[in-house]
Design a protein around this motif. Structure first.
Motif, PDB file in Angstrom:
ATOM      1  N   VAL A   1      57.166  77.805 106.381  1.00 29.76           N
ATOM      2  CA  VAL A   1      57.474  76.974 105.210  1.00 29.76           C
ATOM      3  C   VAL A   1      56.865  75.583 105.376  1.00 29.76           C
ATOM      4  O   VAL A   1      56.333  75.009 104.423  1.00 29.76           O
ATOM      5  N   VAL A   2      56.912  75.041 106.595  1.00 30.27           N
ATOM      6  CA  VAL A   2      56.315  73.729 106.848  1.00 30.27           C
ATOM      7  C   VAL A   2      54.812  73.773 106.595  1.00 30.27           C
ATOM      8  O   VAL A   2      54.250  72.896 105.927  1.00 30.27           O
ATOM      9  N   VAL A   3      54.135  74.783 107.122  1.00 27.43           N
ATOM     10  CA  VAL A   3      52.689  74.901 106.933  1.00 27.43           C
ATOM     11  C   VAL A   3      52.360  75.140 105.460  1.00 27.43           C
ATOM     12  O   VAL A   3      51.400  74.570 104.921  1.00 27.43           O
ATOM     13  N   LEU A   4      53.161  75.946 104.801  1.00 30.04           N
ATOM     14  CA  LEU A   4      52.961  76.161 103.376  1.00 30.04           C
ATOM     15  C   LEU A   4      53.205  74.880 102.590  1.00 30.04           C
ATOM     16  O   LEU A   4      52.555  74.629 101.585  1.00 30.04           O
ATOM     17  N   GLY A   5      54.120  74.059 103.084  1.00 33.85           N
ATOM     18  CA  GLY A   5      54.384  72.772 102.443  1.00 33.85           C
ATOM     19  C   GLY A   5      53.203  71.832 102.513  1.00 33.85           C
ATOM     20  O   GLY A   5      52.998  71.013 101.609  1.00 33.85           O
ATOM     21  N   VAL A   6      52.405  71.918 103.565  1.00 28.38           N
ATOM     22  CA  VAL A   6      51.197  71.100 103.648  1.00 28.38           C
ATOM     23  C   VAL A   6      50.220  71.493 102.542  1.00 28.38           C
ATOM     24  O   VAL A   6      49.539  70.650 101.969  1.00 28.38           O
ATOM     25  N   VAL A   7      50.184  72.769 102.219  1.00 25.20           N
ATOM     26  CA  VAL A   7      49.263  73.255 101.195  1.00 25.20           C
ATOM     27  C   VAL A   7      49.800  72.979  99.795  1.00 25.20           C
ATOM     28  O   VAL A   7      49.073  72.489  98.918  1.00 25.20           O
ATOM     29  N   ILE A   8      51.078  73.262  99.551  1.00 21.92           N
ATOM     30  CA  ILE A   8      51.643  73.192  98.200  1.00 21.92           C
ATOM     31  C   ILE A   8      52.078  71.786  97.832  1.00 21.92           C
ATOM     32  O   ILE A   8      51.737  71.281  96.765  1.00 21.92           O
ATOM     33  N   GLY A   9      52.878  71.157  98.688  1.00 15.08           N
ATOM     34  CA  GLY A   9      53.361  69.823  98.365  1.00 15.08           C
ATOM     35  C   GLY A   9      54.287  69.296  99.436  1.00 15.08           C
ATOM     36  O   GLY A   9      54.867  70.055 100.222  1.00 15.08           O
TER      37      GLY A   9
ATOM     38  N   PHE B   1      57.224  70.635 102.349  1.00 15.29           N
ATOM     39  CA  PHE B   1      57.077  70.271 103.759  1.00 15.29           C
ATOM     40  C   PHE B   1      58.362  69.651 104.292  1.00 15.29           C
ATOM     41  O   PHE B   1      58.816  69.988 105.385  1.00 15.29           O
ATOM     42  N   ILE B   2      58.974  68.773 103.521  1.00 11.59           N
ATOM     43  CA  ILE B   2      60.209  68.115 103.959  1.00 11.59           C
ATOM     44  C   ILE B   2      61.347  69.118 104.071  1.00 11.59           C
ATOM     45  O   ILE B   2      62.112  69.104 105.047  1.00 11.59           O
ATOM     46  N   ILE B   3      61.464  70.005 103.086  1.00  8.81           N
ATOM     47  CA  ILE B   3      62.493  71.039 103.149  1.00  8.81           C
ATOM     48  C   ILE B   3      62.276  71.925 104.381  1.00  8.81           C
ATOM     49  O   ILE B   3      63.221  72.231 105.129  1.00  8.81           O
ATOM     50  N   GLY B   4      61.035  72.335 104.617  1.00  9.15           N
ATOM     51  CA  GLY B   4      60.727  73.161 105.784  1.00  9.15           C
ATOM     52  C   GLY B   4      60.984  72.436 107.091  1.00  9.15           C
ATOM     53  O   GLY B   4      61.450  73.050 108.060  1.00  9.15           O
TER      54      GLY B   4
ATOM     55  N   ALA C   1      64.073  71.901 111.953  1.00  5.82           N
ATOM     56  CA  ALA C   1      64.909  71.136 112.887  1.00  5.82           C
ATOM     57  C   ALA C   1      66.235  71.856 113.131  1.00  5.82           C
ATOM     58  O   ALA C   1      66.707  71.936 114.272  1.00  5.82           O
ATOM     59  N   ALA C   2      66.826  72.393 112.070  1.00  4.69           N
ATOM     60  CA  ALA C   2      68.105  73.088 112.218  1.00  4.69           C
ATOM     61  C   ALA C   2      67.951  74.373 113.034  1.00  4.69           C
ATOM     62  O   ALA C   2      68.779  74.667 113.906  1.00  4.69           O
ATOM     63  N   THR C   3      66.893  75.138 112.775  1.00  7.09           N
ATOM     64  CA  THR C   3      66.705  76.385 113.525  1.00  7.09           C
ATOM     65  C   THR C   3      66.325  76.114 114.975  1.00  7.09           C
ATOM     66  O   THR C   3      66.738  76.851 115.874  1.00  7.09           O
TER      67      THR C   3
END
Length: 131
Positions: free
Chosen positions: A94-102, A106-109, A114-116
């Motif tokens: 999700v973090v890597v996908l966040g770099v691509v999408i928005g 990225f912040i949500i990921g 961090a939680a996982t």
């Protein structure tokens, strides 16, 4: 540990000899850099194994007179199953996908990651596998 150390050092020597030969034959900077970095990795691992070999007592498999029965008993801690690596990998995706999408994704990921990661690090402090 001594046999593992010498095996890794021998592989490092092989890459140290092959890297200049590869450079002379191909003039390829990428492959030569990869070979040099592989050699440096072998040096690092060989150094680590040699330091660890000096700190631990001789294992039965390192002695020529060692018996199978000498290795009986507790061998160490081996963790049981865990779902946390899967969740960490999904959060990282999700973090890597966040770099691509928005950046919002990225912040949500990053928060989920961090939680996982927190859960994976502290999984042996609570629950059924607590120590």
């Amino acid at each position: 540990m001594k046999s593992e150390t010498w095996t890794i050092i021998a592989v490092g020597i092989f890459f140290a000899l092959i890297a200049p030969v590869y450079w002379v034959l191909t003039k390829d900077p990428t492959g030569t850099t990869a070979l040099v970095m592989t050699m440096l990795l072998c040096v690092l691992l060989g150094f680590y194994l040699s330091v660890v070999a000096k700190q631990i007592p001789d294992r039965p498999e390192d002695r020529s007179d060692g018996e199978i029965a000498d290795g009986a008993g507790e061998q160490g801690f081996f963790p049981p199953y865990s779902w946390w690596p899967l969740f960490c990998a999904l959060a990282l995706a999700v973090v890597v996908l966040g770099v691509v999408i928005g950046w919002w994704l990225f912040i949500i990921g990053a928060v989920i990651l961090a939680a996982t990661t927190w859960g994976w690090v502290f999984e042996y402090y609570r629950g059924i596998h607590a120590h």
